[in-house]
Design a protein around this motif. Structure first.
Motif, PDB file in Angstrom:
ATOM      1  N   VAL A 149     -18.129  81.224  74.029  1.00  0.00           N
ATOM      2  CA  VAL A 149     -18.871  80.058  73.544  1.00  0.00           C
ATOM      3  C   VAL A 149     -19.634  80.477  72.289  1.00  0.00           C
ATOM      4  O   VAL A 149     -20.314  81.498  72.302  1.00  0.00           O
ATOM      5  CB  VAL A 149     -19.845  79.557  74.637  1.00  0.00           C
ATOM      6  CG1 VAL A 149     -20.578  78.317  74.163  1.00  0.00           C
ATOM      7  CG2 VAL A 149     -19.090  79.274  75.920  1.00  0.00           C
ATOM      8  N   PRO A 150     -19.504  79.740  71.195  1.00  0.00           N
ATOM      9  CA  PRO A 150     -20.152  80.161  69.951  1.00  0.00           C
ATOM     10  C   PRO A 150     -21.670  80.143  70.054  1.00  0.00           C
ATOM     11  O   PRO A 150     -22.247  79.157  70.523  1.00  0.00           O
ATOM     12  CB  PRO A 150     -19.659  79.144  68.923  1.00  0.00           C
ATOM     13  CG  PRO A 150     -19.230  77.972  69.712  1.00  0.00           C
ATOM     14  CD  PRO A 150     -18.768  78.483  71.033  1.00  0.00           C
TER      15      PRO A 150
ATOM     16  N   MET B 149     -15.756  79.900  64.500  1.00  0.00           N
ATOM     17  CA  MET B 149     -16.482  78.749  65.031  1.00  0.00           C
ATOM     18  C   MET B 149     -15.715  78.020  66.126  1.00  0.00           C
ATOM     19  O   MET B 149     -16.112  76.967  66.571  1.00  0.00           O
ATOM     20  CB  MET B 149     -16.771  77.751  63.892  1.00  0.00           C
ATOM     21  CG  MET B 149     -17.704  78.284  62.834  1.00  0.00           C
ATOM     22  SD  MET B 149     -19.366  78.479  63.493  1.00  0.00           S
ATOM     23  CE  MET B 149     -19.885  76.771  63.467  1.00  0.00           C
ATOM     24  N   THR B 150     -14.574  78.581  66.516  1.00  0.00           N
ATOM     25  CA  THR B 150     -13.781  77.894  67.537  1.00  0.00           C
ATOM     26  C   THR B 150     -14.321  78.175  68.933  1.00  0.00           C
ATOM     27  O   THR B 150     -14.644  79.300  69.274  1.00  0.00           O
ATOM     28  CB  THR B 150     -12.318  78.370  67.455  1.00  0.00           C
ATOM     29  OG1 THR B 150     -11.832  78.033  66.166  1.00  0.00           O
ATOM     30  CG2 THR B 150     -11.469  77.698  68.515  1.00  0.00           C
ATOM     31  N   VAL B 151     -14.407  77.097  69.731  1.00  0.00           N
ATOM     32  CA  VAL B 151     -14.898  77.264  71.099  1.00  0.00           C
ATOM     33  C   VAL B 151     -13.756  77.642  72.008  1.00  0.00           C
ATOM     34  O   VAL B 151     -12.773  76.928  72.110  1.00  0.00           O
ATOM     35  CB  VAL B 151     -15.520  75.948  71.617  1.00  0.00           C
ATOM     36  CG1 VAL B 151     -15.943  76.107  73.075  1.00  0.00           C
ATOM     37  CG2 VAL B 151     -16.707  75.552  70.781  1.00  0.00           C
ATOM     38  N   LEU B 152     -13.855  78.788  72.608  1.00  0.00           N
ATOM     39  CA  LEU B 152     -12.914  79.166  73.650  1.00  0.00           C
ATOM     40  C   LEU B 152     -13.697  79.202  74.949  1.00  0.00           C
ATOM     41  O   LEU B 152     -14.897  79.406  74.960  1.00  0.00           O
ATOM     42  CB  LEU B 152     -12.317  80.549  73.358  1.00  0.00           C
ATOM     43  CG  LEU B 152     -11.556  80.672  72.041  1.00  0.00           C
ATOM     44  CD1 LEU B 152     -11.161  82.122  71.818  1.00  0.00           C
ATOM     45  CD2 LEU B 152     -10.326  79.794  72.033  1.00  0.00           C
ATOM     46  N   ASP B 153     -13.007  78.965  76.056  1.00  0.00           N
ATOM     47  CA  ASP B 153     -13.716  78.924  77.327  1.00  0.00           C
ATOM     48  C   ASP B 153     -14.453  80.221  77.602  1.00  0.00           C
ATOM     49  O   ASP B 153     -15.519  80.239  78.185  1.00  0.00           O
ATOM     50  CB  ASP B 153     -12.725  78.635  78.449  1.00  0.00           C
ATOM     51  CG  ASP B 153     -12.331  77.176  78.424  1.00  0.00           C
ATOM     52  OD1 ASP B 153     -11.133  76.915  78.542  1.00  0.00           O
ATOM     53  OD2 ASP B 153     -13.195  76.311  78.264  1.00  0.00           O
TER      54      ASP B 153
ATOM     55  N   SER C 195     -13.331  79.418  60.442  1.00  0.00           N
ATOM     56  CA  SER C 195     -12.873  78.430  61.415  1.00  0.00           C
ATOM     57  C   SER C 195     -12.548  79.079  62.760  1.00  0.00           C
ATOM     58  O   SER C 195     -12.829  78.520  63.807  1.00  0.00           O
ATOM     59  CB  SER C 195     -11.651  77.681  60.894  1.00  0.00           C
ATOM     60  OG  SER C 195     -10.590  78.590  60.703  1.00  0.00           O
TER      61      SER C 195
END
Lengths: 71, 243
Positions: free
Chosen positions: A14-15, A7-11, A4
């Motif tokens: 980007v995944p 797969m988290t999008v952080l600014d 998880s």
């Protein structure tokens, strides 16, 4: 790192998986709307697809409207 | 925001904007497309290739019904494709875009992308209605159009990288650099090989409506993406705070 978190999008991060999916949608969608001349359906119905041009005709008006060369 | 949510938000905003764009075209470009295709029909009648019979009209109407029906579906696919590219660039550039709200940021980016991957290529290779274009040159024209979009888009990306690296008082050089770069490319790229023989009021009207509709599409996509992004990003941050 857990799945998880991975797969988290952080600014700043980007995944890659999401970018690959969206890039594939971009390429495939652009081809369907702008450039297919029977190629996709030829995988299913063979050479006849290049004569019938179903996808070309279906996207015909949008091709012109969006600025793609059509015929 | 989770990755799957990021993908969903991008696809949903692109598809929604594309479907609306498809419907807008019924009002903007479709009347010109009908006029242009009717000109082709008349040319066929005059040359004896076709006869203006009820059978011809029935077949023609069915053919046009299929093409017009496809406008909305193709609009959705166009939105998915263009919206995906927009979403990727937005994800990478969001923090450096001006604006407090994600809708503002998305609108700024949409303006830049509209200019780089639509308007500049459009000025070189404008949209044409049926009756314009030799079928024998369609592959060549497609390569030219796609190449110029790639040149302009990648050029904009390269100068954006430069913009981020150079000091604040020299940032204008990135814009000047892109303008010079794309100006040279504009002149160097070959012209559309086909002559426009259709009535110019039809062609000009169609081009104006085409550009207007695409512009509206970019605005709608930006507003929806920005609004959804803001909503889900805020929810994600709240969840993080709550642990």
């Amino acid at each position: 790192m857990s799945q998880s978190k991975h797969m988290t999008v952080l600014d700043s991060k980007v995944p890659v998986s999401a970018v690959v999916i969206l890039a594939a949608v971009f390429g495939f969608g652009l081809f369907v709307v702008g450039y297919d001349q029977g190629h996709l359906l030829s995988l299913v119905i063979g050479e006849q697809a290049f004569k019938d041009l179903y996808i070309h005709e279906l996207t015909h008006d949008m091709r012109h409207a969006a600025g793609f060369p059509c015929h | 925001m989770k990755a799957y949510l990021f993908v969903l938000v991008v696809l949903l905003s692109g598809f929604s904007a594309g479907v609306v764009y498809g419907f807008i075209n019924f009002v903007t470009t479709e009347p010109f497309l009908d006029s242009a295709i009717e000109l082709e029909n008349r040319a066929d009648f005059q040359s004896g290739k076709e006869k203006d019979t009820p059978e011809f009209r029935a077949e023609y109407n069915a053919y046009r019904y299929w093409q017009k029906g496809g406008m909305v579906l193709a609009g959705g696919i166009f939105g998915l494709a263009t919206g995906s590219l927009f979403g990727i660039v937005f994800a990478y550039s969001r923090k450096s875009l001006p604006g407090k709200h994600d809708v503002q940021k998305a609108l700024v980016l949409a303006g830049l992308m509209w200019l780089a991957v639509f308007m500049i290529p459009f000025l070189k290779y404008p949209a044409n209605p049926p009756t314009v274009g030799d079928p024998n040159t369609v592959v060549y024209r497609a390569i030219l159009y796609l190449s110029f979009i790639a040149i302009s888009g990648l050029g904009a990306l390269a100068f954006y990288k430069l913009y981020k690296k150079i000091s604040k008082n020299k940032k204008v050089l990135a814009f000047v650099g892109y303008a010079i770069f794309i100006g040279i490319a504009f002149v160097m790229m070959p012209q559309n090989p086909d002559k426009v023989l259709a009535p110019m009021d039809l062609v000009s009207g169609f081009r104006t409506m085409s550009a207007t509709s695409v512009t509206i599409y970019w605005i709608i996509n930006a507003v929806i993406l920005g609004a959804l992004w803001h909503r889900f990003q805020a929810r994600h941050e709240l969840q993080k705070e709550l642990g």
